[in-house]
Motif scaffolding. Structure first.
Motif, mmCIF file in Angstrom:
data_model
loop_
_atom_site.group_PDB
_atom_site.id
_atom_site.type_symbol
_atom_site.label_atom_id
_atom_site.label_comp_id
_atom_site.label_asym_id
_atom_site.label_seq_id
_atom_site.Cartn_x
_atom_site.Cartn_y
_atom_site.Cartn_z
ATOM 1 N N ILE A 1 0.848 -1.190 0.000
ATOM 2 C CA ILE A 1 0.000 0.000 0.000
ATOM 3 C C ILE A 1 0.885 1.241 0.000
ATOM 4 O O ILE A 1 1.839 1.332 0.782
ATOM 5 N N ILE A 2 0.548 2.195 -0.860
ATOM 6 C CA ILE A 2 1.191 3.503 -0.873
ATOM 7 C C ILE A 2 0.067 4.521 -0.690
ATOM 8 O O ILE A 2 -0.902 4.519 -1.450
ATOM 9 N N ALA A 3 0.184 5.365 0.316
ATOM 10 C CA ALA A 3 -0.866 6.341 0.627
ATOM 11 C C ALA A 3 -0.351 7.758 0.422
ATOM 12 O O ALA A 3 0.807 8.061 0.721
ATOM 13 N N PHE A 4 -1.239 8.618 -0.065
ATOM 14 C CA PHE A 4 -0.902 10.012 -0.334
ATOM 15 C C PHE A 4 -1.825 10.937 0.449
ATOM 16 O O PHE A 4 -2.947 10.570 0.799
ATOM 17 N N LEU B 1 -7.539 -8.237 -6.871
ATOM 18 C CA LEU B 1 -6.149 -7.964 -6.523
ATOM 19 C C LEU B 1 -5.345 -9.249 -6.607
ATOM 20 O O LEU B 1 -5.875 -10.341 -6.384
ATOM 21 N N GLN B 2 -4.080 -9.092 -6.923
ATOM 22 C CA GLN B 2 -3.173 -10.233 -7.049
ATOM 23 C C GLN B 2 -2.051 -10.095 -6.019
ATOM 24 O O GLN B 2 -1.710 -8.974 -5.615
ATOM 25 N N PRO B 3 -1.462 -11.223 -5.610
ATOM 26 C CA PRO B 3 -0.322 -11.133 -4.692
ATOM 27 C C PRO B 3 0.758 -10.230 -5.280
ATOM 28 O O PRO B 3 0.967 -10.207 -6.492
ATOM 29 N N GLU B 4 1.386 -9.453 -4.421
ATOM 30 C CA GLU B 4 2.466 -8.553 -4.795
ATOM 31 C C GLU B 4 1.999 -7.305 -5.542
ATOM 32 O O GLU B 4 2.828 -6.528 -6.017
ATOM 33 N N ASP B 5 0.678 -7.080 -5.671
ATOM 34 C CA ASP B 5 0.199 -5.837 -6.282
ATOM 35 C C ASP B 5 0.640 -4.644 -5.453
ATOM 36 O O ASP B 5 0.784 -4.732 -4.233
ATOM 37 N N GLU B 6 0.848 -3.517 -6.121
ATOM 38 C CA GLU B 6 1.116 -2.258 -5.460
ATOM 39 C C GLU B 6 -0.127 -1.389 -5.626
ATOM 40 O O GLU B 6 -0.553 -1.124 -6.744
ATOM 41 N N VAL B 7 -0.713 -0.991 -4.499
ATOM 42 C CA VAL B 7 -1.959 -0.236 -4.513
ATOM 43 C C VAL B 7 -1.707 1.153 -3.963
ATOM 44 O O VAL B 7 -1.182 1.310 -2.859
ATOM 45 N N ALA B 8 -2.087 2.169 -4.735
ATOM 46 C CA ALA B 8 -1.963 3.550 -4.292
ATOM 47 C C ALA B 8 -3.336 4.066 -3.864
ATOM 48 O O ALA B 8 -4.324 3.893 -4.577
#
Length: 80
Positions: free
Chosen positions: A5-8, A65-72
């Motif tokens: 997870i990347i949060a802004f 969602l898939q394993p290792e996905d990067e979600v913003a």
């Protein structure tokens, strides 16, 4: 499965970090991710609207969602 997870913006403040990993069940969707975030961080529910990007592409709630996905997590932006 583990999701990055990347949060802004305000989402980063609510979640307490700009980057972290979150464990979700296999077959999880973007909607499931939002529910999990709201369960773990009740203030997250106060975001009236937000966008989610999966691996740099905007995603709808029903996207799996898939394993290792990067979600913003991208909160609404205002300014002038």
């Amino acid at each position: 499965m583990e999701i990055q997870i990347i949060a802004f913006g305000i989402a980063k403040d609510i979640l307490g970090n700009s980057q972290f990993t979150l464990e979700l069940p296999s077959e999880a969707t973007v909607s499931d991710l939002k529910v999990k975030l709201t369960e773990q961080f009740p203030e997250f529910a106060k975001l009236a609207s937000l966008s989610v990007a999966v691996n740099t592409s905007y995603a709808k709630d029903d996207q799996p969602l898939q394993p290792e996905d990067e979600v913003a997590i991208i909160p609404p932006v205002s300014g002038g």
